[in-house]
Design a protein around this motif. Structure first.
Motif, PDB file in Angstrom:
ATOM      1  N   THR A 321     -17.405 -54.082 -40.703  1.00  0.00           N
ATOM      2  CA  THR A 321     -17.328 -52.621 -40.758  1.00  0.00           C
ATOM      3  C   THR A 321     -16.047 -52.227 -41.468  1.00  0.00           C
ATOM      4  OG1 THR A 321     -17.359 -50.587 -39.445  1.00  0.00           O
ATOM      5  CG2 THR A 321     -16.219 -52.483 -38.496  1.00  0.00           C
ATOM      6  N   HIS A 322     -16.111 -51.168 -42.242  1.00  0.00           N
ATOM      7  CA  HIS A 322     -14.965 -50.727 -43.024  1.00  0.00           C
ATOM      8  C   HIS A 322     -14.886 -49.208 -42.999  1.00  0.00           C
ATOM      9  CE1 HIS A 322     -12.043 -50.384 -46.270  1.00  0.00           C
ATOM     10  NE2 HIS A 322     -12.860 -49.540 -46.872  1.00  0.00           N
ATOM     11  N   THR A 323     -13.696 -48.699 -42.720  1.00  0.00           N
ATOM     12  CA  THR A 323     -13.456 -47.255 -42.753  1.00  0.00           C
ATOM     13  C   THR A 323     -12.948 -46.867 -44.123  1.00  0.00           C
ATOM     14  OG1 THR A 323     -12.869 -47.292 -40.410  1.00  0.00           O
ATOM     15  CG2 THR A 323     -12.235 -45.342 -41.663  1.00  0.00           C
ATOM     16  N   ASN A 324     -13.574 -45.879 -44.707  1.00  0.00           N
ATOM     17  CA  ASN A 324     -13.155 -45.443 -46.038  1.00  0.00           C
ATOM     18  C   ASN A 324     -11.955 -44.521 -45.899  1.00  0.00           C
ATOM     19  OD1 ASN A 324     -12.907 -44.456 -48.654  1.00  0.00           O
ATOM     20  ND2 ASN A 324     -15.111 -44.367 -48.977  1.00  0.00           N
ATOM     21  N   PRO A 325     -10.759 -44.967 -46.321  1.00  0.00           N
ATOM     22  CA  PRO A 325      -9.559 -44.140 -46.134  1.00  0.00           C
ATOM     23  C   PRO A 325      -9.503 -42.915 -47.035  1.00  0.00           C
ATOM     24  CG  PRO A 325      -9.036 -46.113 -47.394  1.00  0.00           C
ATOM     25  CD  PRO A 325     -10.451 -46.249 -46.991  1.00  0.00           C
ATOM     26  N   SER A 326     -10.325 -42.888 -48.057  1.00  0.00           N
ATOM     27  CA  SER A 326     -10.287 -41.755 -48.982  1.00  0.00           C
ATOM     28  C   SER A 326     -11.103 -40.564 -48.482  1.00  0.00           C
ATOM     29  CB  SER A 326     -10.827 -42.181 -50.354  1.00  0.00           C
ATOM     30  OG  SER A 326     -12.196 -42.546 -50.275  1.00  0.00           O
ATOM     31  N   LYS A 327     -11.839 -40.750 -47.407  1.00  0.00           N
ATOM     32  CA  LYS A 327     -12.672 -39.677 -46.874  1.00  0.00           C
ATOM     33  C   LYS A 327     -11.925 -38.930 -45.767  1.00  0.00           C
ATOM     34  CE  LYS A 327     -16.371 -40.722 -49.290  1.00  0.00           C
ATOM     35  NZ  LYS A 327     -16.991 -39.797 -50.266  1.00  0.00           N
ATOM     36  N   PRO A 328     -12.220 -37.638 -45.585  1.00  0.00           N
ATOM     37  CA  PRO A 328     -11.569 -36.870 -44.501  1.00  0.00           C
ATOM     38  C   PRO A 328     -12.005 -37.355 -43.122  1.00  0.00           C
ATOM     39  CG  PRO A 328     -13.307 -35.569 -45.545  1.00  0.00           C
ATOM     40  CD  PRO A 328     -13.145 -36.797 -46.383  1.00  0.00           C
ATOM     41  N   TYR A 329     -11.172 -37.119 -42.148  1.00  0.00           N
ATOM     42  CA  TYR A 329     -11.478 -37.524 -40.776  1.00  0.00           C
ATOM     43  C   TYR A 329     -12.215 -36.377 -40.083  1.00  0.00           C
ATOM     44  CZ  TYR A 329      -8.984 -41.910 -41.103  1.00  0.00           C
ATOM     45  OH  TYR A 329      -8.610 -43.186 -41.445  1.00  0.00           O
ATOM     46  N   LEU A 330     -13.517 -36.357 -40.300  1.00  0.00           N
ATOM     47  CA  LEU A 330     -14.383 -35.325 -39.729  1.00  0.00           C
ATOM     48  C   LEU A 330     -15.602 -35.986 -39.109  1.00  0.00           C
ATOM     49  CD1 LEU A 330     -14.363 -32.513 -42.455  1.00  0.00           C
ATOM     50  CD2 LEU A 330     -13.234 -32.461 -40.218  1.00  0.00           C
ATOM     51  N   PHE A 331     -15.978 -35.489 -37.947  1.00  0.00           N
ATOM     52  CA  PHE A 331     -17.162 -35.970 -37.240  1.00  0.00           C
ATOM     53  C   PHE A 331     -17.977 -34.740 -36.861  1.00  0.00           C
ATOM     54  CE2 PHE A 331     -19.698 -37.517 -33.751  1.00  0.00           C
ATOM     55  CZ  PHE A 331     -19.954 -38.850 -34.056  1.00  0.00           C
ATOM     56  N   LEU A 332     -19.067 -34.519 -37.594  1.00  0.00           N
ATOM     57  CA  LEU A 332     -19.871 -33.300 -37.414  1.00  0.00           C
ATOM     58  C   LEU A 332     -18.990 -32.051 -37.475  1.00  0.00           C
ATOM     59  CD1 LEU A 332     -22.433 -34.427 -34.675  1.00  0.00           C
ATOM     60  CD2 LEU A 332     -22.797 -34.187 -37.127  1.00  0.00           C
ATOM     61  N   HIS A 333     -18.172 -32.001 -38.527  1.00  0.00           N
ATOM     62  CA  HIS A 333     -17.288 -30.867 -38.829  1.00  0.00           C
ATOM     63  C   HIS A 333     -16.167 -30.692 -37.801  1.00  0.00           C
ATOM     64  CE1 HIS A 333     -20.110 -29.715 -41.952  1.00  0.00           C
ATOM     65  NE2 HIS A 333     -21.092 -29.712 -41.060  1.00  0.00           N
ATOM     66  N   LYS A 334     -15.944 -31.697 -36.982  1.00  0.00           N
ATOM     67  CA  LYS A 334     -14.889 -31.604 -35.965  1.00  0.00           C
ATOM     68  C   LYS A 334     -13.979 -32.831 -36.057  1.00  0.00           C
ATOM     69  CE  LYS A 334     -18.068 -29.290 -32.755  1.00  0.00           C
ATOM     70  NZ  LYS A 334     -19.263 -29.419 -33.624  1.00  0.00           N
ATOM     71  N   ASN A 335     -12.807 -32.726 -35.503  1.00  0.00           N
ATOM     72  CA  ASN A 335     -11.906 -33.868 -35.407  1.00  0.00           C
ATOM     73  C   ASN A 335     -12.079 -34.484 -34.021  1.00  0.00           C
ATOM     74  OD1 ASN A 335      -9.903 -35.745 -35.501  1.00  0.00           O
ATOM     75  ND2 ASN A 335      -8.249 -34.327 -36.002  1.00  0.00           N
ATOM     76  N   ILE A 336     -12.902 -35.504 -33.949  1.00  0.00           N
ATOM     77  CA  ILE A 336     -13.228 -36.140 -32.674  1.00  0.00           C
ATOM     78  C   ILE A 336     -12.820 -37.605 -32.717  1.00  0.00           C
ATOM     79  CG2 ILE A 336     -15.093 -36.767 -31.087  1.00  0.00           C
ATOM     80  CD1 ILE A 336     -16.626 -34.363 -32.010  1.00  0.00           C
ATOM     81  N   LEU A 337     -11.953 -38.015 -31.809  1.00  0.00           N
ATOM     82  CA  LEU A 337     -11.554 -39.412 -31.648  1.00  0.00           C
ATOM     83  C   LEU A 337     -10.990 -40.011 -32.927  1.00  0.00           C
ATOM     84  CD1 LEU A 337     -14.631 -40.617 -29.558  1.00  0.00           C
ATOM     85  CD2 LEU A 337     -12.399 -39.907 -28.696  1.00  0.00           C
ATOM     86  N   ASN A 338     -10.419 -39.170 -33.761  1.00  0.00           N
ATOM     87  CA  ASN A 338      -9.811 -39.611 -35.021  1.00  0.00           C
ATOM     88  C   ASN A 338     -10.800 -40.436 -35.861  1.00  0.00           C
ATOM     89  OD1 ASN A 338      -7.577 -39.577 -36.759  1.00  0.00           O
ATOM     90  ND2 ASN A 338      -6.947 -41.633 -36.099  1.00  0.00           N
ATOM     91  N   ALA A 339     -12.040 -39.998 -35.880  1.00  0.00           N
ATOM     92  CA  ALA A 339     -13.092 -40.736 -36.581  1.00  0.00           C
ATOM     93  C   ALA A 339     -13.156 -40.324 -38.040  1.00  0.00           C
ATOM     94  CB  ALA A 339     -14.436 -40.461 -35.914  1.00  0.00           C
ATOM     95  N   SER A 340     -13.340 -41.305 -38.903  1.00  0.00           N
ATOM     96  CA  SER A 340     -13.514 -41.037 -40.330  1.00  0.00           C
ATOM     97  C   SER A 340     -14.899 -40.452 -40.571  1.00  0.00           C
ATOM     98  CB  SER A 340     -13.340 -42.317 -41.136  1.00  0.00           C
ATOM     99  OG  SER A 340     -13.649 -42.109 -42.499  1.00  0.00           O
ATOM    100  N   SER A 341     -15.062 -39.821 -41.708  1.00  0.00           N
ATOM    101  CA  SER A 341     -16.364 -39.246 -42.044  1.00  0.00           C
ATOM    102  C   SER A 341     -17.256 -40.237 -42.779  1.00  0.00           C
ATOM    103  CB  SER A 341     -16.181 -37.991 -42.903  1.00  0.00           C
ATOM    104  OG  SER A 341     -15.509 -38.320 -44.111  1.00  0.00           O
ATOM    105  N   ALA A 342     -16.751 -41.436 -43.091  1.00  0.00           N
ATOM    106  CA  ALA A 342     -17.566 -42.417 -43.813  1.00  0.00           C
ATOM    107  C   ALA A 342     -17.186 -43.833 -43.394  1.00  0.00           C
ATOM    108  CB  ALA A 342     -17.403 -42.252 -45.316  1.00  0.00           C
ATOM    109  N   TYR A 343     -18.213 -44.634 -43.133  1.00  0.00           N
ATOM    110  CA  TYR A 343     -18.034 -46.043 -42.782  1.00  0.00           C
ATOM    111  C   TYR A 343     -19.028 -46.869 -43.595  1.00  0.00           C
ATOM    112  CZ  TYR A 343     -15.414 -44.554 -38.620  1.00  0.00           C
ATOM    113  OH  TYR A 343     -14.490 -43.988 -37.766  1.00  0.00           O
ATOM    114  N   ILE A 344     -18.618 -48.085 -43.914  1.00  0.00           N
ATOM    115  CA  ILE A 344     -19.520 -49.038 -44.558  1.00  0.00           C
ATOM    116  C   ILE A 344     -19.818 -50.138 -43.554  1.00  0.00           C
ATOM    117  CG2 ILE A 344     -19.787 -50.751 -46.373  1.00  0.00           C
ATOM    118  CD1 ILE A 344     -18.093 -48.988 -48.159  1.00  0.00           C
ATOM    119  N   LEU A 345     -21.100 -50.344 -43.299  1.00  0.00           N
ATOM    120  CA  LEU A 345     -21.544 -51.324 -42.313  1.00  0.00           C
ATOM    121  C   LEU A 345     -22.334 -52.422 -43.016  1.00  0.00           C
ATOM    122  CD1 LEU A 345     -22.891 -48.843 -39.589  1.00  0.00           C
ATOM    123  CD2 LEU A 345     -20.546 -49.675 -39.881  1.00  0.00           C
TER     124      LEU A 345
END
Length: 364
Positions: A321-345
């Motif tokens: 699993t990889h978190t894309n650092p270039s994407k904003p940290y948004l989860f359904l338009h909210k900042n939840i659990l410091n989650a990124s808006s894009a992951y590669i699985l």
């Protein structure tokens, strides 16, 4: 006097008998000759008719062969392609009985809650289920590009053997893709690589080690009750693409479809084609629900989680699993659990006996 007449009558009968026999003999000979001539003429006519019939059948068979060849040539010309597909020796894909909805998992908590669903989902996608030792080996691994797409070349997968025998196949689906470094690597390693992008200018073209096709995998709602507003000529179900290309299996399937991945994944599950895939590389987007995904926020996350569990049920296990650092940290338009808006699985298939922790020794 009467005796004289009787003698003459008997003498007449005696004189007529040979003459009558001669006439009968001549008549019988003539009848036999007519029968012979009739049979001889009929046999020759029958033989000629049989020869003509055989010749007709041969000509008709040749005509069908020519027509079939012409049809194949016309179909190949309409593809505007100069390469020959390598077809599998096994029969092409046959879809399983269709399903119209996935199996939703129970709620994460006692009642619907976005926080509970988000915790369960994020923990699931950031915890690899199996290890891939080749990812840490410079000799056998490939893990590159800004998005860190990763394939596993461990011997427990068939991919490494397929690359060595030049028999592996890769499908890559994208939208306006500019980075094909993984595909080029796999092409140089001996894979037959097909990239699909509906934004391409040409219908089919070859570029270095890859074949590019102006085509996309269909992500529309698979439920027949759903109203389809627009038909897209450049999109097909994966099962249809496999059959059209004469392919039965895909060793690596990469999907980078910019928020259409959830419906694509649903289609793959419901089509029953996941048995034909070896490794599945998937970029997921979490900043919104995704195309054609509806419901309130807890329901959306529950749906995402249920889809990934369907992968697990199909024999796939998360190995990277990889978190894309270039994407904003948004989860359904909210900042939840410091989650990124894009992951590669990255998901792969192991045999059940091989699914174990990297620290757990194998049984002897």
């Amino acid at each position: 006097m009467r005796k004289g007449r009787s003698r003459r009558t008997n003498m007449s009968r005696g004189r007529l008998t040979p003459r009558l026999l001669l006439r009968l003999g001549i008549l019988l000979t003539a009848v036999c000759l007519c029968i012979y001539v009739y049979l001889e003429t009929g046999w020759k006519a029958s033989l000629a008719s049989s020869d003509l019939g055989t010749q007709f059948v041969q000509n008709w068979g040749q005509l069908k062969i020519n027509l079939a060849s012409a049809e194949v040539e016309e179909r190949e010309e309409s593809w505007e392609i100069s390469y020959i597909h390598i077809q599998d020796s096994e029969p092409t894909l046959h879809k399983k009985a269709p399903r119209w909805h996935i199996d939703l998992q129970p709620w994460a908590g006692p009642k619907p809650s976005l926080e509970d669903e988000a915790k369960r989902f994020l923990s699931y996608i950031t915890t690899p289920q199996v290890s891939c030792t080749s990812l840490s080996s410079k000799r056998t691994a490939w893990k590159g590009s800004s998005k860190s797409w990763a394939v596993c070349l461990d011997p427990k997968y068939s991919l490494i053997q397929k690359t060595k025998s030049k028999s592996c196949r890769v499908y890559s689906f994208g939208l306006g893709v500019s980075d094909w470094s993984l595909e080029r690597f796999l092409g140089r390693s001996g894979c037959q690589v097909h990239c699909f992008d509906p934004s391409l200018k040409q219908l089919h073209q070859q570029e270095a080690e890859m074949w590019l096709h102006r085509l996309s995998v269909d992500w529309r709602d698979p439920n027949p009750a759903a109203v389809v507003q627009n038909q897209h000529a450049n999109s097909k179900k994966l099962a249809t693409i496999l059959n059209d290309f004469g392919h039965r299996k895909v060793d690596v399937l990469k999907v980078d479809m910019e928020s259409a991945e959830w419906k694509i994944l649903e289609n793959l599950v419901l089509e029953g084609v996941l048995d034909s895939v070896g490794q599945l590389l998937l970029e997921i987007h979490l900043h919104w629900a995704g195309f054609e995904v509806g419901g309130d926020d807890p329901s959306v996350v529950r749906y995402w989680f249920s889809l990934l569990k369907e992968l697990e049920d199909a024999g796939f296990h998360l190995f990277h699993t990889h978190t894309n650092p270039s994407k904003p940290y948004l989860f359904l338009h909210k900042n939840i659990l410091n989650a990124s808006s894009a992951y590669i699985l990255s998901w792969g298939k192991w045999k059940p006996s091989e699914v174990q922790s990297s620290d757990e020794p194998k049984s002897e």
